[in-house]
Design a protein around this motif. Structure first.
Motif, mmCIF file in Angstrom:
data_model
loop_
_atom_site.group_PDB
_atom_site.id
_atom_site.type_symbol
_atom_site.label_atom_id
_atom_site.label_comp_id
_atom_site.label_asym_id
_atom_site.label_seq_id
_atom_site.Cartn_x
_atom_site.Cartn_y
_atom_site.Cartn_z
ATOM 1 N N ASN A 110 34.120 48.557 21.969
ATOM 2 C CA ASN A 110 33.090 49.115 23.070
ATOM 3 C C ASN A 110 32.578 47.949 24.125
ATOM 4 O O ASN A 110 32.888 48.079 25.565
ATOM 5 C CB ASN A 110 31.806 49.725 22.612
ATOM 6 N N HIS A 111 32.271 46.859 23.753
ATOM 7 C CA HIS A 111 31.915 45.729 24.652
ATOM 8 C C HIS A 111 32.998 45.027 25.317
ATOM 9 O O HIS A 111 32.670 44.994 26.594
ATOM 10 C CB HIS A 111 30.887 44.709 23.943
ATOM 11 N N MET A 112 33.943 44.746 24.665
ATOM 12 C CA MET A 112 35.118 44.360 25.388
ATOM 13 C C MET A 112 35.592 45.197 26.465
ATOM 14 O O MET A 112 36.345 44.578 27.345
ATOM 15 C CB MET A 112 36.303 43.618 24.146
ATOM 16 N N GLY A 113 36.020 46.441 26.157
ATOM 17 C CA GLY A 113 36.413 47.352 26.934
ATOM 18 C C GLY A 113 35.559 47.484 28.264
ATOM 19 O O GLY A 113 36.298 47.556 29.164
ATOM 20 N N LEU A 114 34.209 47.491 28.099
ATOM 21 C CA LEU A 114 33.495 47.625 29.280
ATOM 22 C C LEU A 114 33.669 46.145 30.080
ATOM 23 O O LEU A 114 33.635 46.325 31.240
ATOM 24 C CB LEU A 114 31.937 47.804 28.903
ATOM 25 N N PHE A 115 33.647 45.065 29.416
ATOM 26 C CA PHE A 115 33.699 43.698 30.058
ATOM 27 C C PHE A 115 35.073 43.730 30.927
ATOM 28 O O PHE A 115 35.141 43.337 32.161
ATOM 29 C CB PHE A 115 33.790 42.631 29.164
ATOM 30 N N ILE A 116 36.018 44.324 30.199
ATOM 31 C CA ILE A 116 37.429 44.234 30.774
ATOM 32 C C ILE A 116 37.358 45.329 32.043
ATOM 33 O O ILE A 116 37.990 44.865 33.121
ATOM 34 C CB ILE A 116 38.538 44.949 30.028
ATOM 35 N N VAL A 117 36.762 46.410 32.139
ATOM 36 C CA VAL A 117 36.748 47.423 33.142
ATOM 37 C C VAL A 117 35.929 46.790 34.295
ATOM 38 O O VAL A 117 36.354 46.800 35.501
ATOM 39 C CB VAL A 117 36.144 48.751 32.599
ATOM 40 N N LEU A 118 34.816 46.236 33.934
ATOM 41 C CA LEU A 118 33.930 45.507 34.903
ATOM 42 C C LEU A 118 34.560 44.507 35.816
ATOM 43 O O LEU A 118 34.566 44.518 37.047
ATOM 44 C CB LEU A 118 32.658 45.090 34.471
ATOM 45 N N VAL A 119 35.258 43.595 35.159
ATOM 46 C CA VAL A 119 35.862 42.285 35.642
ATOM 47 C C VAL A 119 37.212 42.579 36.422
ATOM 48 O O VAL A 119 37.408 42.096 37.544
ATOM 49 C CB VAL A 119 35.876 41.234 34.497
ATOM 50 N N THR A 120 38.032 43.273 35.780
ATOM 51 C CA THR A 120 39.141 43.448 36.180
ATOM 52 C C THR A 120 39.130 44.540 37.315
ATOM 53 O O THR A 120 39.817 44.442 38.726
ATOM 54 C CB THR A 120 40.257 44.269 35.489
ATOM 55 N N ALA A 121 38.364 45.507 37.554
ATOM 56 C CA ALA A 121 38.078 46.285 38.525
ATOM 57 C C ALA A 121 37.530 45.679 39.756
ATOM 58 O O ALA A 121 37.959 46.278 40.806
ATOM 59 C CB ALA A 121 37.218 47.500 37.929
ATOM 60 N N THR A 122 36.565 44.787 39.439
ATOM 61 C CA THR A 122 36.079 44.065 40.705
ATOM 62 C C THR A 122 37.184 43.251 41.114
ATOM 63 O O THR A 122 37.583 43.194 42.464
ATOM 64 C CB THR A 122 34.865 43.342 40.115
ATOM 65 N N LEU A 123 37.700 42.382 40.595
ATOM 66 C CA LEU A 123 38.468 41.002 41.100
ATOM 67 C C LEU A 123 39.754 41.786 41.386
ATOM 68 O O LEU A 123 40.530 41.214 42.265
ATOM 69 C CB LEU A 123 38.803 40.185 39.928
#
Length: 337
Positions: A176-189
């Motif tokens: 859950n947390h790694m998935g959200l982290f990946i979404v936030l970081v990759t969608a932004t950068l």
């Protein structure tokens, strides 16, 4: 004369007043904050400080120019960001603020600010050339809060990896947390590398040029020729369906025939080709078609994060069912005794 990022005087006065209020409370002799252990009050104060900092940056330099983070700058920033989170985790016992970042008292206020800003984003009109809350993806307070939330996520993930408990509970938590982290970081950068272009195709005339959202001409590694424009109409003459039969030629040698329909894009070599418009004056007799071409090389990473969150939800449900089953069996044994 207006400076970059200049805003109406009313908004500047409001930002100045907010800064004064923030500084007043941060130095107030009556405050009970900053005494260990820190609570949600400190968490809300840190989030408020980031918002004030963002407003000052918005006043000074204007919104964030994400084009400056295009490849390969974004991958370097991502590596530095992850390294910074790792350093915070390693030095959490020496710097109390790093330890605090990984607590619910920091996470809940950050999430509250993120929800508020996202709600504002949903309630206001978002435009590419908008300022402040009319272009939230470039609005400094919005970006800083989500960056802070990503730091909290990264810290919590490392904390769980280094201090595991039950494997199934840990697995669902990390997914859950790694998935959200990946979404936030990759969608932004990754947004800096996304291309959204418009191409006008004419019958019998291959086209390899398109225009971006700033009306700059972009040459593509593929050419598209309109073979036939198709339109179905209702009895009153209004369009029921419109589509384009096209031929696609790529630099790699592909020669494809395809039909681009509304909401049914054609995918070729990383590009999604959408039916966007046509010559409305000619209607069904239009000999031109307007296509939208979208390329987002970071989208697979975003989908990976989403899939991880879905898998985490399934594991959480499975773990809950397992615990419920054990509890039911214990209750049954007690009743039998």
């Amino acid at each position: 004369m207006a400076f970059p990022g200049s805003i109406p005087s009313e908004e500047a006065q409001a930002a100045s007043s907010l800064l004064s209020l923030f500084l007043h409370f941060s130095h107030s002799p009556y405050t009970y904050m900053w005494k260990k252990p820190w609570t949600s009050a400190e968490g809300f104060f840190i989030g408020g400080g980031l918002i004030v900092t963002g407003l000052l940056l918005e006043l000074a330099v204007g919104g964030i120019d994400w084009s400056a983070f295009a490849w390969s700058v974004n991958i370097i920033v991502l590596a530095l960001f992850i390294a910074s989170v790792a350093v915070m985790h390693l030095f959490r016992k020496r710097a109390y603020v790093f330890q605090f970042i990984g607590t619910p008292q920091a996470a809940v206020p950050a999430l509250a600010y993120a929800v508020i800003l996202t709600t504002v984003m949903g309630l206001t009109r978002q435009t590419v050339n908008g300022n402040w809350i009319n272009n939230m993806l470039t609005f400094w307070p919005f970006v800083l809060i989500y960056a802070y939330l990503s730091v909290i996520l990264g810290t919590v993930i490392l904390k769980r990896i280094t201090h595991p408990s039950h494997w199934l509970r840990d697995l669902s938590f990390l997914l859950n947390h790694m998935g959200l982290f990946i979404v936030l970081v990759t969608a932004t950068l990754g947004s800096a590398d996304m291309q959204r272009l418009k191409m006008i195709c004419a019958t019998g005339n291959p086209e390899w040029r398109a225009v971006d959202q700033q009306d700059n001409i972009v040459e593509l590694p593929l050419a598209i020729e309109l073979k036939r424009f198709v339109m179905e109409e209702y009895d009153d003459g209004s369009p029921k369906r419109f589509a384009s039969d096209i031929q696609i030629l790529t630099k790699t040698g592909k020669n494809l025939l395809a039909t681009v329909d509304v909401n049914k894009p054609v995918q070729v070599e990383g590009w999604d080709i959408y039916q966007y418009g046509y010559d409305t004056q000619m209607g069904a007799m239009s000999s031109t078609s307007i296509l939208e071409l979208v390329r987002d090389p970071w989208l697979p990473a975003v989908y990976t994060g989403i899939c991880m969150m879905l898998a985490g939800a399934l594991f959480t449900f499975a773990h809950g069912q397992r615990r419920a089953g054990r509890t039911a069996r214990r209750n049954t044994h007690k009743e039998e005794e």
